[in-house]
Scaffold this active site. Structure first.
Site, short mmCIF file in Angstrom:
data_model
loop_
_atom_site.label_atom_id
_atom_site.label_comp_id
_atom_site.label_asym_id
_atom_site.label_seq_id
_atom_site.Cartn_x
_atom_site.Cartn_y
_atom_site.Cartn_z
N ARG A 198 -104.52 53.75 30.76
CA ARG A 198 -103.74 53.42 29.54
C ARG A 198 -103.56 51.91 29.39
O ARG A 198 -104.18 51.29 28.55
CB ARG A 198 -102.38 54.14 29.62
N ASP A 199 -102.75 51.30 30.25
CA ASP A 199 -102.47 49.86 30.11
C ASP A 199 -103.76 49.07 30.32
O ASP A 199 -103.99 48.04 29.69
CB ASP A 199 -101.41 49.43 31.13
N CYS B 45 -100.84 44.20 27.29
CA CYS B 45 -100.47 44.71 25.97
C CYS B 45 -100.94 43.72 24.91
O CYS B 45 -100.57 42.55 24.94
CB CYS B 45 -98.96 44.88 25.88
N ASN C 18 -102.20 44.24 34.90
CA ASN C 18 -101.20 44.78 35.82
C ASN C 18 -101.50 44.33 37.24
O ASN C 18 -102.64 44.00 37.56
CB ASN C 18 -101.23 46.31 35.81
N HIS D 237 -92.77 47.79 36.78
CA HIS D 237 -94.11 47.70 36.17
C HIS D 237 -94.42 46.21 36.01
O HIS D 237 -93.92 45.55 35.10
CB HIS D 237 -94.05 48.43 34.83
N HIS E 56 -96.92 42.88 35.61
CA HIS E 56 -98.21 42.26 35.29
C HIS E 56 -98.28 41.01 36.15
O HIS E 56 -97.26 40.44 36.54
CB HIS E 56 -98.28 41.95 33.79
P1 HMG Z 1 -95.59 51.67 11.80
O1 HMG Z 1 -96.77 51.03 11.12
O2 HMG Z 1 -94.24 51.15 11.48
O3 HMG Z 1 -95.59 53.25 11.61
O4 HMG Z 1 -95.85 51.60 13.35
P2 HMG Z 1 -95.77 54.17 10.40
O5 HMG Z 1 -94.92 55.36 10.65
O6 HMG Z 1 -95.58 53.40 9.12
O7 HMG Z 1 -97.29 54.62 10.52
C1 HMG Z 1 -98.39 53.76 10.28
C2 HMG Z 1 -99.66 54.59 10.36
O8 HMG Z 1 -99.87 55.06 11.70
C3 HMG Z 1 -99.61 55.83 9.51
O9 HMG Z 1 -100.94 56.13 9.13
C4 HMG Z 1 -99.13 56.90 10.46
O10 HMG Z 1 -99.51 58.18 10.08
C5 HMG Z 1 -99.80 56.48 11.74
P3 HMG Z 1 -101.40 56.05 7.60
O11 HMG Z 1 -100.47 56.94 6.86
O12 HMG Z 1 -101.23 54.60 7.24
O13 HMG Z 1 -102.81 56.50 7.65
N1 HMG Z 1 -99.03 56.88 12.91
C6 HMG Z 1 -99.56 57.53 13.97
N2 HMG Z 1 -100.81 57.99 14.20
C7 HMG Z 1 -101.00 58.62 15.38
N3 HMG Z 1 -100.03 58.78 16.32
C8 HMG Z 1 -98.79 58.33 16.11
C9 HMG Z 1 -98.52 57.68 14.89
N4 HMG Z 1 -97.40 57.12 14.38
C10 HMG Z 1 -97.73 56.64 13.17
N5 HMG Z 1 -97.86 58.50 17.05
C11 HMG Z 1 -95.64 52.59 15.51
C12 HMG Z 1 -94.92 52.10 14.29
C13 HMG Z 1 -94.61 52.78 16.61
C14 HMG Z 1 -96.35 53.90 15.19
C15 HMG Z 1 -96.70 51.53 15.92
O14 HMG Z 1 -96.04 50.31 16.04
C16 HMG Z 1 -97.39 51.82 17.22
O15 HMG Z 1 -98.12 52.79 17.33
N6 HMG Z 1 -97.19 50.94 18.23
C17 HMG Z 1 -97.78 51.14 19.52
C18 HMG Z 1 -98.04 49.82 20.17
C19 HMG Z 1 -98.54 50.05 21.56
O16 HMG Z 1 -99.04 51.11 21.91
N7 HMG Z 1 -98.42 49.01 22.41
C20 HMG Z 1 -98.85 49.09 23.77
C21 HMG Z 1 -98.01 49.99 24.61
S1 HMG Z 1 -96.48 49.24 25.15
C22 HMG Z 1 -96.96 48.28 26.50
O17 HMG Z 1 -98.12 48.07 26.74
C23 HMG Z 1 -95.89 47.78 27.43
C24 HMG Z 1 -95.82 48.59 28.74
O18 HMG Z 1 -97.06 48.54 29.43
C25 HMG Z 1 -94.71 48.04 29.65
C26 HMG Z 1 -94.81 46.52 29.85
O19 HMG Z 1 -95.85 46.03 30.30
O20 HMG Z 1 -93.80 45.88 29.53
C27 HMG Z 1 -95.50 50.07 28.48
MG MG Z 2 -97.73 46.96 30.71
#
Ligand code: HMG
Ligand code: MG
Length: 309
Positions: free
Chosen positions: A13-14, A260, A273, A227, A229
């Site tokens: 994933r990450d 990320c 990571n 977690h 990095h």
């Molecule tokens: P948004 O644009 O505000 O959401 O994003 P929305 O509800 O307006 O939806 C936008 C579009 O995405 C729409 O499609 C939705 O249907 C679709 P359209 O109508 O335009 O065709 N959609 C989805 N599709 C599939 N699955 C879903 C989903 N939700 C909406 N679940 C949202 C808000 C939260 C969805 C967006 O910001 C997002 O997906 N963000 C994810 C970012 C991400 O994954 N970042 C990396 C993970 S976090 C990380 O790495 C940190 C971590 O490792 C810890 C650390 O290191 O600190 C965990």
């Molecule tokens: Mg991370």
């Protein structure tokens, strides 16, 4: 003294979410297969996030389908979910696995992710910290209803690429809110690898304080995970500090992949990571144990490294 340390390998994933190239689903399945043979307790397989935001993981359901038949006994599978839509996709995958493969529960845990900084919360999830927490509120009881555990990540626990230094109390306040809305465990993310033992100590202490003595949860797992990095080579020093403070669960990635994309700035790319091999080495040096097999870990690390250009 309990000397066992729990490891979640987040490489699938990450490790793959920030890459320029999209790794074929079959290669991801091979990576999951190798990682789950290393002896880690949990594999973070993918994310059910918007493919517009993270196109690299748009194949989460297909990947789960590919790995379903080979999931080993005793290894947990987890996936990130940012909202109800993501949770529903995870529930559908479990339902399909039950019907098609007779697997009682393919995805054991879903992870929601919040941040300790407003800047990162907006960039990564398009909402303020409070808005994002409110998205999780209905999601958590529904995950429990479907017998999935819930992990609550908090990103930017020491420093945010947009807002700068983060106060430990800000992290602990988000931890308290996540516990209040029902997560089973907390995961503190040093998203940009800025932590040192000195800066991470108060964050861990404040968070442990909010856990109010609950070192393990209802499933017998540690309630707190770290977690890291590894940008400046300080991650293993932070592991040593965390072990001293009582943390018994860490995330890492085979081959040290990771990052990320929403933590990258124009001048700095988000870092990987801590590598699982580095984590395991550090844990052993401190006199603790893991279930990891070195030869299997090397195979997983080599394959992971070969996936990227
Ligand atoms: P948004 O644009 O505000 O959401 O994003 P929305 O509800 O307006 O939806 C936008 C579009 O995405 C729409 O499609 C939705 O249907 C679709 P359209 O109508 O335009 O065709 N959609 C989805 N599709 C599939 N699955 C879903 C989903 N939700 C909406 N679940 C949202 C808000 C939260 C969805 C967006 O910001 C997002 O997906 N963000 C994810 C970012 C991400 O994954 N970042 C990396 C993970 S976090 C990380 O790495 C940190 C971590 O490792 C810890 C650390 O290191 O600190 C965990
Ligand atoms: Mg991370």
């Amino acid at each position: 003294m309990n000397t066992h340390v729990r490891i979640t390998d987040v490489a699938p994933r990450d490790g793959l979410q920030a890459e320029q190239s999209v790794v074929p689903t079959s290669d991801k399945a091979t990576l999951v297969g190798l990682v789950q043979q290393t002896g880690v307790e949990e594999v973070e397989v993918s994310s059910f996030v918007s493919p517009k935001w993270i196109p690299q993981l748009g194949d989460a359901a297909e990947l789960f389908e590919l790995v379903a038949a080979s999931k080993p006994e005793g290894v947990l599978y987890s996936a990130l979910v940012p909202n109800m839509r993501g949770l529903e996709a995870a529930i559908a995958v479990n339902q399909h696995a039950r019907e098609e493969h007779g697997i009682e529960r393919l995805i054991d845990k879903v992870s929601v992710f919040a941040a300790a900084s407003e800047g990162f919360s907006l960039k990564n999830t398009n909402g303020t910290i409070e808005e994002v927490l409110q998205r999780f509120e209905p999601l958590i009881p529904k995950a429990h209803e479907h017998r999935m555990m819930v992990r609550g990540y908090i990103s930017c626990i020491v420093k945010c690429p947009f807002d700068g230094d983060i106060h430990p109390v800000a992290v602990a306040d988000v931890a308290s809110r996540l516990l209040e809305i029902g997560v089973d465990e907390l995961d503190l993310g040093d998203t940009i690898g800025a932590a040192t033992p000195e800066t991470i100590e108060p964050v861990i202490m404040e968070t442990i304080d909010r856990l109010d003595g609950r070192a393990t949860n209802g499933f017998g797992d540690p309630t707190l995970t770290l977690h890291l990095h590894d940008t400046f080579g300080r991650a293993s020093d932070c592991v040593r500090m965390a072990l001293e403070l009582g943390v018994r669960s860490f995330d890492s990635s085979a081959g040290g992949l990771g990052g990320c994309p929403y933590a990258s700035t124009e001048t700095t790319r988000a870092p990987g990571n801590i590598a699982t091999s580095v984590l395991v080495h550090t844990i052993r040096e401190e006199g603790y144990t893991t279930g990891v097999d070195d030869a299997a870990l090397q195979r997983a690390g080599e394959f992971a490294g070969g996936l990227l250009p």
